[in-house]
Design a protein around this motif. Structure first.
Motif, PDB file in Angstrom:
ATOM      1  N   ARG A 370       0.881  -1.170   0.012  1.00  0.00           N
ATOM      2  CA  ARG A 370      -0.017   0.055   0.188  1.00  0.00           C
ATOM      3  C   ARG A 370       0.860   1.346  -0.148  1.00  0.00           C
ATOM      4  NH1 ARG A 370      -5.046  -1.046   0.693  1.00  0.00           N
ATOM      5  NH2 ARG A 370      -5.859   1.090   1.115  1.00  0.00           N
ATOM      6  N   GLY A 371       1.906   1.248  -0.866  1.00  0.00           N
ATOM      7  CA  GLY A 371       2.567   2.475  -1.062  1.00  0.00           C
ATOM      8  C   GLY A 371       1.709   3.461  -1.910  1.00  0.00           C
ATOM      9  N   PRO A 372       2.540   4.602  -2.282  1.00  0.00           N
ATOM     10  CA  PRO A 372       1.758   5.637  -2.857  1.00  0.00           C
ATOM     11  C   PRO A 372       1.152   5.378  -4.440  1.00  0.00           C
ATOM     12  CG  PRO A 372       4.251   5.828  -3.222  1.00  0.00           C
ATOM     13  CD  PRO A 372       3.970   4.774  -2.196  1.00  0.00           C
ATOM     14  N   LEU A 373       0.192   5.842  -4.523  1.00  0.00           N
ATOM     15  CA  LEU A 373      -0.598   5.839  -5.640  1.00  0.00           C
ATOM     16  C   LEU A 373       0.220   6.315  -6.959  1.00  0.00           C
ATOM     17  CD1 LEU A 373      -4.252   6.824  -4.839  1.00  0.00           C
ATOM     18  CD2 LEU A 373      -3.221   4.708  -4.711  1.00  0.00           C
ATOM     19  N   PHE A 374      -0.171   5.509  -8.078  1.00  0.00           N
ATOM     20  CA  PHE A 374       0.453   6.226  -9.365  1.00  0.00           C
ATOM     21  C   PHE A 374      -0.035   7.537  -9.663  1.00  0.00           C
ATOM     22  CE2 PHE A 374       0.665   6.160 -14.077  1.00  0.00           C
ATOM     23  CZ  PHE A 374       2.131   5.957 -14.206  1.00  0.00           C
ATOM     24  N   GLY A 375      -1.056   8.019  -9.353  1.00  0.00           N
ATOM     25  CA  GLY A 375      -1.708   9.201  -9.328  1.00  0.00           C
ATOM     26  C   GLY A 375      -2.083   9.774 -10.847  1.00  0.00           C
ATOM     27  N   ASP A 376      -2.953  10.980 -10.494  1.00  0.00           N
ATOM     28  CA  ASP A 376      -3.180  11.809 -11.768  1.00  0.00           C
ATOM     29  C   ASP A 376      -1.769  12.215 -12.469  1.00  0.00           C
ATOM     30  OD1 ASP A 376      -5.883  10.836 -11.552  1.00  0.00           O
ATOM     31  OD2 ASP A 376      -6.219  12.602 -10.133  1.00  0.00           O
ATOM     32  N   GLU A 377      -1.240  13.100 -11.552  1.00  0.00           N
ATOM     33  CA  GLU A 377      -0.131  13.774 -11.968  1.00  0.00           C
ATOM     34  C   GLU A 377       0.909  12.881 -12.719  1.00  0.00           C
ATOM     35  OE1 GLU A 377       0.105  17.090 -12.477  1.00  0.00           O
ATOM     36  OE2 GLU A 377      -1.929  16.930 -11.449  1.00  0.00           O
ATOM     37  N   ARG A 378       1.177  11.546 -12.138  1.00  0.00           N
ATOM     38  CA  ARG A 378       2.206  10.921 -12.910  1.00  0.00           C
ATOM     39  C   ARG A 378       1.674  10.474 -14.215  1.00  0.00           C
ATOM     40  NH1 ARG A 378       6.147   8.370  -9.576  1.00  0.00           N
ATOM     41  NH2 ARG A 378       4.662   8.638  -7.813  1.00  0.00           N
ATOM     42  N   LEU A 379       0.178  10.102 -14.111  1.00  0.00           N
ATOM     43  CA  LEU A 379      -0.258   9.570 -15.648  1.00  0.00           C
ATOM     44  C   LEU A 379      -0.053  10.777 -16.601  1.00  0.00           C
ATOM     45  CD1 LEU A 379      -1.873   7.910 -17.148  1.00  0.00           C
ATOM     46  CD2 LEU A 379      -4.042   8.796 -16.097  1.00  0.00           C
ATOM     47  N   LYS A 380      -0.264  11.939 -16.161  1.00  0.00           N
ATOM     48  CA  LYS A 380      -0.055  13.374 -17.099  1.00  0.00           C
ATOM     49  C   LYS A 380       1.116  13.144 -17.626  1.00  0.00           C
ATOM     50  CE  LYS A 380      -3.700  15.862 -14.873  1.00  0.00           C
ATOM     51  NZ  LYS A 380      -4.096  17.045 -14.527  1.00  0.00           N
ATOM     52  N   GLU A 381       2.252  12.960 -16.634  1.00  0.00           N
ATOM     53  CA  GLU A 381       3.674  13.021 -16.869  1.00  0.00           C
ATOM     54  C   GLU A 381       4.006  11.935 -17.905  1.00  0.00           C
ATOM     55  OE1 GLU A 381       5.454  12.978 -13.293  1.00  0.00           O
ATOM     56  OE2 GLU A 381       4.881  15.126 -12.866  1.00  0.00           O
ATOM     57  N   THR A 382       3.562  10.810 -17.659  1.00  0.00           N
ATOM     58  CA  THR A 382       3.801   9.591 -18.566  1.00  0.00           C
ATOM     59  C   THR A 382       3.125   9.768 -19.982  1.00  0.00           C
ATOM     60  OG1 THR A 382       3.787   8.275 -16.514  1.00  0.00           O
ATOM     61  CG2 THR A 382       3.798   7.229 -18.726  1.00  0.00           C
TER      62      THR A 382
END
Length: 425
Positions: A370-382
């Motif tokens: 249960r580490g940090p989520l991939f998240g919205d910002e990381r999705l946008k960066e990718t």
């Protein structure tokens, strides 16, 4: 909802384990008996999912012709819709079947068929004979065909009971996967000027990946003129209830998008259908995008509406990423459809630009601890870093990066679809 797409019927078809299997002596013998009794030239036992009719037995057919056809081309879909026999003594003039492609392709002069049922009463297939010439079938012949169809149903029930008693647990994953595949398009179309790709990735959070049908779905289809529509949805929960809502949503959106050009109107009509039909009390989120060639310029003009779904992302050709905003509540049978307010958001896709639709499985990707989520910002960066990649390569990169972040662990099912405007060569 068309009965051929009923999730419970599709599950019964999957449970029969007859699709895409070799010819079987037992069913061939029953078909041969049907030819002897009726004097017809061809005899079939078919099984069908939502898209195709698979010929488990096909006597009198050239093996080179294959063993299936589109379910819409055959009289067989009428057996599913009615659960009753179909006798067409003159197929060329019978208004029920005369316009079907199979009448000409299979040289059908006369057709006599009976439904084949699963142990729990769903229509799995049809047992029927075909004659090249128009002709009557005597009461004795039709009675014999009905008896043979019941024999096929009994044989299926016997085999299924035996398999279930031997390997009930091992079969469940395969059955769920078959039903899931029936609720997703087998392949995406190729719209002019667009490059498209989609993937569906099952979760393994419970250690039982594929053991249940989930509610993630997507579709891409032509509406009218030069307009195309892409939809992404996520039904709460799993199982047969989720599958029922998925089927209702997918085919309602297809029907309504052919009549209405505004995505918000289509989602409103879907909300009404969910409220009226009440196939389940599960809630649904959905994103709908429509695109058409931009008048007087290169690229495409688009419109977007949402029903509580994660916002779609637009990747420009130069690599910038924009999140489109189109607020709107999710869909639920207890929410008054007329009280919901949804708006359309206009956007443009220049050559090389793309729009990404997705479910929250990718943004919620995380490790087992249960580490940090991939998240919205990381999705946008990718997504921004995929500038210049085609649709399939873009989705592969997104999967790769989310997989690295989570260590290959998927807490939730994920669906992704990318629609890209093809740049000039």
């Amino acid at each position: 909802m068309l009965l051929q797409f009923d999730p419970a019927r599709l599950l019964a078809v999957a449970a029969s384990e007859l699709l895409d299997t070799p010819p079987d002596g037992t069913f061939d013998d029953l078909a041969q008996l049907a030819l002897s009794i009726t004097g017809a030239q061809k005899a079939f036992f078919t099984v069908a999912d939502g898209r195709r009719s698979f010929w488990k037995a096909a006597l009198g057919m050239d093996p080179a012709a294959g063993r299936e056809n589109d379910i819409r081309d055959s009289p067989y879909h009428l057996l599913i819709g009615t659960g009753q026999p179909l006798i067409a003594e003159d197929a060329v003039t019978d208004p029920r079947i005369r316009d079907l492609a199979a009448v000409g392709a299979l040289r059908i002069g006369a057709w006599a068929g009976f439904p084949v049922f699963s142990p729990d009463g769903y229509v799995l297939g049809g047992f029927y004979v075909v004659d090249r010439q128009a002709r009557p079938f005597t009461p004795a012949q039709t009675q014999a065909l009905q008896t043979l169809a019941r024999s096929v149903s009994s044989e299926i029930a016997l085999r299924q009971a035996l398999r279930d008693s031997l390997a009930l647990g091992a079969a469940s994953a395969a059955l769920a996967r078959t039903l899931q595949d029936s609720l997703l398009p087998p392949r995406l179309p190729d719209p002019p000027g667009l490059d498209v790709a989609a993937v569906h990735l099952p979760a393994d959070a419970t250690g039982k990946s594929g053991m249940d049908v989930v509610g993630d779905f997507y579709d891409l289809f032509h509406t009218r003129g030069k307009n195309w529509a892409a939809v992404m949805g996520d039904v709460c929960g799993k199982g047969i209830d989720a599958a029922r809502v998925t089927a209702l949503a997918r085919y309602t959106v297809r029907a309504e998008a052919s009549q209405h050009t505004q995505p918000s109107t289509v989602l409103h009509r879907l909300h009404q259908a969910i409220a009226v039909q009440r196939v389940s009390d599960r809630f649904l989120t959905a994103a709908l995008v429509t695109v058409r060639p931009a008048p007087g310029s290169a690229g495409f003009a688009g419109r977007y509406a949402s029903a509580g779904h994660p916002a779609v992302l637009v990747r420009r050709a130069e690599g910038t990423v924009e999140e489109l905003c189109a607020p709107g509540p999710f869909l639920h049978p207890d929410f008054p459809p007329d009280a919901a307010r949804r708006t359309d958001t206009a956007f443009r896709l220049g050559p090389g630009g793309a729009v990404l639709l997705y479910t929250d499985g990718i943004t919620e990707a995380r490790t087992r601890d249960r580490g940090p989520l991939f998240g919205d910002e990381r999705l946008k960066e990718t997504l921004a870093a995929t500038r210049g990649l085609d649709a399939a390569a873009t989705l592969a990169r997104l999967q790769e990066e989310a997989g690295k972040h989570s260590g290959g662990y998927a807490v939730d099912d994920t669906a992704l679809m990318l629609v890209r405007a093809i740049p000039p060569s």
